[in-house]
Design an enzyme around this catalytic site. Structure first.
Site, PDB file in Angstrom:
ATOM      1  N   TYR A 154     157.106  81.564  90.848  1.00 45.13           N
ATOM      2  CA  TYR A 154     156.530  81.696  89.489  1.00 45.13           C
ATOM      3  C   TYR A 154     155.303  82.613  89.507  1.00 45.13           C
ATOM      4  O   TYR A 154     154.776  82.968  88.464  1.00 45.13           O
ATOM      5  CB  TYR A 154     156.129  80.338  88.894  1.00 45.13           C
ATOM      6  CG  TYR A 154     157.259  79.344  88.717  1.00 45.13           C
ATOM      7  CD1 TYR A 154     158.588  79.721  88.859  1.00 45.13           C
ATOM      8  CD2 TYR A 154     156.993  78.013  88.392  1.00 45.13           C
ATOM      9  CE1 TYR A 154     159.608  78.794  88.708  1.00 45.13           C
ATOM     10  CE2 TYR A 154     158.014  77.091  88.234  1.00 45.13           C
ATOM     11  CZ  TYR A 154     159.319  77.494  88.402  1.00 45.13           C
ATOM     12  OH  TYR A 154     160.317  76.566  88.242  1.00 45.13           O
ATOM     13  N   LYS A 212     157.775  74.801  95.161  1.00 43.64           N
ATOM     14  CA  LYS A 212     159.163  74.969  95.636  1.00 43.64           C
ATOM     15  C   LYS A 212     159.278  76.174  96.554  1.00 43.64           C
ATOM     16  O   LYS A 212     158.631  77.198  96.328  1.00 43.64           O
ATOM     17  CB  LYS A 212     160.107  75.153  94.448  1.00 43.64           C
ATOM     18  CG  LYS A 212     159.879  74.168  93.317  1.00 43.64           C
ATOM     19  CD  LYS A 212     160.940  74.276  92.238  1.00 43.64           C
ATOM     20  CE  LYS A 212     160.482  73.559  90.982  1.00 43.64           C
ATOM     21  NZ  LYS A 212     159.557  74.359  90.129  1.00 43.64           N
TER      22      LYS A 212
END
Ligand code: NDP
Length: 276
Positions: free
Chosen positions: A50, A75
């Site tokens: 992200y 993640k």
């Protein structure tokens, strides 16, 4: 009303709703995540891919909320799958966030074609043993991927974060997770606001409880037993999305929303989708 707490199969606790941060980047990202923490979110969901972990870390520091009151999730992307690589990817996230441990760390996608998710999972278990990760989980794993990591390591992932919204209600995965003691988290819980929030069924359920369509949908997730992680850049919506613990949908209303199934939002099939 305090956010209910959910106990994971490893004994750790997650709040029953979290905050998604995809696309919340830069200074605006910092202020959105900071507001989210201020209005009461404690579970924050980010990912190396992200490109906002530094912003999330900054918001966490600015919030002044004690570290052990926050549940920070990140993640591992595909480019770090495999022995040795996994640790590098994890340490990069930790550094970006300026933290010394993560509460929950997930394998972002299984990438079955490159077939390294099992050795990646083994590395996560090692990082957990070292105290760098509190809970280890996965994202976008199918039943076959889950069974393989469970059979090979004897450790059941604490969480599987999957696409779940009224257009893709994932009833089979929910039942499978329940059977194996895996906590479901719903990504794109509002289906990125597309037609779901205007759907007449959702609107009528919302009206019946004097809540907004987004609240009706988030409550539906809670009653399915999944933890939704809605994203909003707007404080009013952040508050609205958190306020879903003082009303209850009937079984028929839950079923009516689940009947809106029409398929995935985009081609996020874990068997074929590849993100590195
Ligand atoms: P969401 O389903 O959370 O929808 C976000 C959209 O809905 C934004 O456009 C937001 O606009 C709008 N919105 C939020 N609240 C309301 C409301 N109350 N009323 C009307 N509109 C609203 O989509 P995301 O894709 O962001 O998914 C949530 C999180 O899931 C991500 O942020 C990410 O953390 C995670 N994720 C994980 C994936 C994975 O592979 N594991 C894949 C995709 C997402 P606005 O900001 O203007 O309010």
């Amino acid at each position: 009303m305090p956010i209910p707490q959910i106990k994971l199969n490893d004994g750790n606790i997650l709040p029953a709703i979290g905050f998604g941060t995809y696309q919340l980047t830069g200074d605006e990202g910092v202020s959105s995540v900071l507001t989210a923490i201020e209005v009461g979110y404690r579970l924050i969901d980010t990912a190396l891919n992200y490109e906002n972990e530094e912003n999330v870390g900054q918001a966490i520091r600015l919030s002044g909320v004690l570290r052990d009151e926050l549940v920070v999730t990140s993640k591992l992307p595909g480019r770090f799958h495999g022995k040795g690589e996994t640790r590098r990817g994890f340490l990069e996230s930790l550094k970006n966030l300026s933290l010394d441990y993560l509460d929950l760390y997930l394998i972002h996608w299984p990438l079955p074609r490159i077939d390294k998710y099992l050795e990646t999972w083994v590395e996560l278990l090692e990082l957990q043993r070292e105290g760098l990760i509190r809970s280890v989980g996965v994202s976008n794993f199918t039943q076959a991927h889950l069974l393989r990591v469970i059979d090979e390591t004897g450790v059941v992932p604490a969480v599987n974060q999957i696409e779940l919204h009224p257009h893709f209600p994932q009833s089979e995965m929910l039942a499978f997770h329940k059977k194996h003691g895996i906590q479901t988290e719903s990504w794109t819980p509002l289906a990125r606001q597309r037609s779901v929030l205007q759907d007449p069924v959702v609107v009528s359920v919302a009206n019946a409880h004097n809540v907004t369509p987004a609240q009706a949908v988030l409550r539906w997730h809670v009653q399915l037993g999944s933890i939704p992680i809605p994203k909003s850049a707007q404080e009013a919506r952040q508050r609205e999305n958190l306020d879903v613990f003082e009303f209850e949908l009937s079984t028929d209303e839950v079923s009516a929303i689940s009947a809106l199934e029409s398929g995935r939002l985009w081609g996020g099939d874990p068997e074929t989708n590849e993100e590195f």
